[in-house]
Design an enzyme around this catalytic site. Sequence first.
Site: not given
Ligand SMILES: Cc1ncc(COP(=O)(O)O)c(C=O)c1O
Length: 289
Positions: A34, A148
């Site tokens: 996602y 992700k």
């Molecule tokens: C585990 C995790 N780390 C880091 C992030 C930060 O990612 P981003 O800056 O792309 O939102 C997220 C965002 O949901 C996350 O779920």
Amino acid sequence: MTSPIAHFNGELLPLDRIAVSPLDRGFIFGDGVYEVIPVYDGVMLRAREHFERLQRSMDEIRLVNPHTVDGWIRASEALLAHHPGNQSLYIQVTRGVPPKRDHVIPRDITPTVFMMVQPLASPSREAVENGVACITAEDFRWKKCHIKSTSLLGNVLARQLSADAGAAETILLRDGFLTEASASNVFVVKNGVVAASPCDNLILLGITYELLVRLAADGGVKLEIRPVAETELRAADEVWLSSSTKEVLAVTRLDGKPVGSGMPGPLFKRMHALYQEHKAALARSRVAA
Ligand SMILES: Cc1ncc(COP(=O)(O)O)c(C=O)c1O
């Protein structure tokens, strides 16, 4: 109340008319990936980078991407046309619906594509001005945190620990080193230098993390990407969280103790200002950046 319009396998439909098979591997195995993209006044922030990361996640789980990056951007814009203002765009692709439940990855099934839009919950003024409280916990997740994945039970259980403690996030430690937080990346500051954990398999490479690294370089803020020991986290002058929805947020209490002065520090204020300037420039250009 009418149900908001969402995207399901190429169609725009009211959310409450979308139904997913119980055999969908996303439902049965959490076999999917996602993205979450912040949208400011109809314009996606770093859409291309998000869809490139979606491609990397799909490559990691051996899922064939049903769209190109441009195709994803077109489909997102069609959905966003129904949702003006500041929004959070959620995109999910699961492996699809096989004829039976079996761990082995089936051949030739069509991925399930789902996109929905929810109002963007940007950090409150209070959170920006005073920072937020976090707790720490052992990072008990798997070793493919760079994907992700919709299999988020580890992150859900980690986040619940801070929710139970009335805190905003759970900062995770593995073998004496900082990894990230349950849904954010983490930065620490000591003596005017920012440090962030390397983007390996133990963290998700945040799109906001990448943007902050770039803004720091352009803005003359010293930033090192290297392993960060737990002792450094606990002795930091400043700690920040970053994510697409949190933007950059100061952590001013960690496990009940003040971080540095107990108020957002000078480097946080600088990075926050740089981030807001970047958003304002996006609004002026009115094109996806
Ligand atoms: C585990 C995790 N780390 C880091 C992030 C930060 O990612 P981003 O800056 O792309 O939102 C997220 C965002 O949901 C996350 O779920």
